[in-house]
Design an enzyme around this catalytic site. Sequence first.
Site, short mmCIF file in Angstrom:
data_model
loop_
_atom_site.label_atom_id
_atom_site.label_comp_id
_atom_site.label_asym_id
_atom_site.label_seq_id
_atom_site.Cartn_x
_atom_site.Cartn_y
_atom_site.Cartn_z
N GLY A 1 -4.02 -6.36 5.81
CA GLY A 1 -5.30 -5.40 6.22
C GLY A 1 -6.05 -5.93 7.23
N GLY B 1 -9.45 -4.53 2.18
CA GLY B 1 -8.38 -4.44 3.26
C GLY B 1 -8.77 -3.29 4.28
CB THR C 1 1.73 -0.40 4.99
OG1 THR C 1 1.99 -1.07 3.75
CG2 THR C 1 2.81 -0.08 5.67
CB THR D 1 -0.68 -0.03 1.48
OG1 THR D 1 -1.54 -1.05 1.32
CG2 THR D 1 -1.74 1.17 1.51
NE ARG E 1 -7.80 -8.57 1.84
CZ ARG E 1 -6.93 -7.46 2.06
NH1 ARG E 1 -6.68 -6.63 1.25
NH2 ARG E 1 -6.12 -7.65 3.09
N1 GLY Z 1 -2.81 -3.06 3.58
C1 GLY Z 1 -3.45 -3.14 2.50
C2 GLY Z 1 -4.43 -4.36 2.40
O1 GLY Z 1 -4.61 -5.24 3.11
O2 GLY Z 1 -5.25 -4.34 1.63
#
Ligand code: GLY
Length: 344
Positions: free
Chosen positions: A258, A234, A255, A204, A232
């Site tokens: 998620g 996050g 980051t 991310t 899905r």
């Molecule tokens: N940190 C980004 C995600 O898990 O989608």
Amino acid sequence: MANRRNFLHTSFFSGLGLFLYNKRFPAQPFSAAPQGQPVVISTWDAGLQANKAAWEILSNAGEAIDAVEKGVMVTEASQNCCVGLGANPDRDGFVTLDASIMDHRFNCGSVAFLERIKHPVSVARRVMEKTPHVMLVGEGAQQFAIAEGFTLEEPVLSPAAQKAYENWLKKSTYKSPLINVENKNGHGPFAPAKLEDGEWNHDTIGMVAMDARGNLSGSCTTSGAGFKMRGRVGDSPIIGAGLYVDNEVGACTATGQGEDVIRVAGSHAVIEKMRLGMDPEGACKSIIERIVKIKGEKVKDIQVAFLALDRRGRVGAFSIHPGFSYALRKEGVEALVKAPSWFL
Ligand code: GLY
């Protein structure tokens, strides 16, 4: 006499109304830091380029909210594994994007499960500014984007994303990815994955900034976990998880895995630690420790990092595994900083 009674009656109730009004509506907590020295921080080494665009705005007395939008747009437009239309697809081959943005007045907007839009962060900003809502998802988010003048584009996977997906399809095993954990080959997070297919495949860009007025803002954008289940979502578009801003305290972004950021409302939790007096690094560390405690042994398999800025302009970060770095830009400083981690 009747007039006097009416007058007393009216004065009494309007006085009471004013009293109740004052009681119910305390001063709104939007105050900026007394002296803002502009600063911008963002996740991973891609943050260096993103910060450049943000700094153009901040160093010219622009607003933090514009800086954090324009900054991460650079990463959204680049070909990389994990952000924008060239990034890793889901397991059915679709690129689906999540993004959020938040300003110094608790205004916030986000989009999730958005397809065929190059700049999800800008759609998130329109949600914030042009709708009474905070979050739009999927087809509805796309319809809103089109109505706002965004054009639909077909995703063109980066060569690394294309190869990683083709490799992943050979086995199609669905498991949690090992996210950007430093390895002996010294891979950076946006370099082509050389680990076992699909193991190291996601992240991310999160950015937080303070402008010269002392106002804070943040943004966060991603394609999410590579080869994820369709649908899905996050932490990145979840206000309080992937991003949170409170102008009286600080700003934080996350980051990594998620699901484990959402579980602890990560970015909001970091801000609350800072409100109690912790510095940004201490606050990030404390919420990483909370995740470690919750996950037990499974923490070996996940990476999470928090990156925070307080209203005094102090920055700090902490991750579970070594390998997380963040880009820092302020007057006279442009650096990639290695964050401390729970595993050494
Ligand atoms: N940190 C980004 C995600 O898990 O989608």
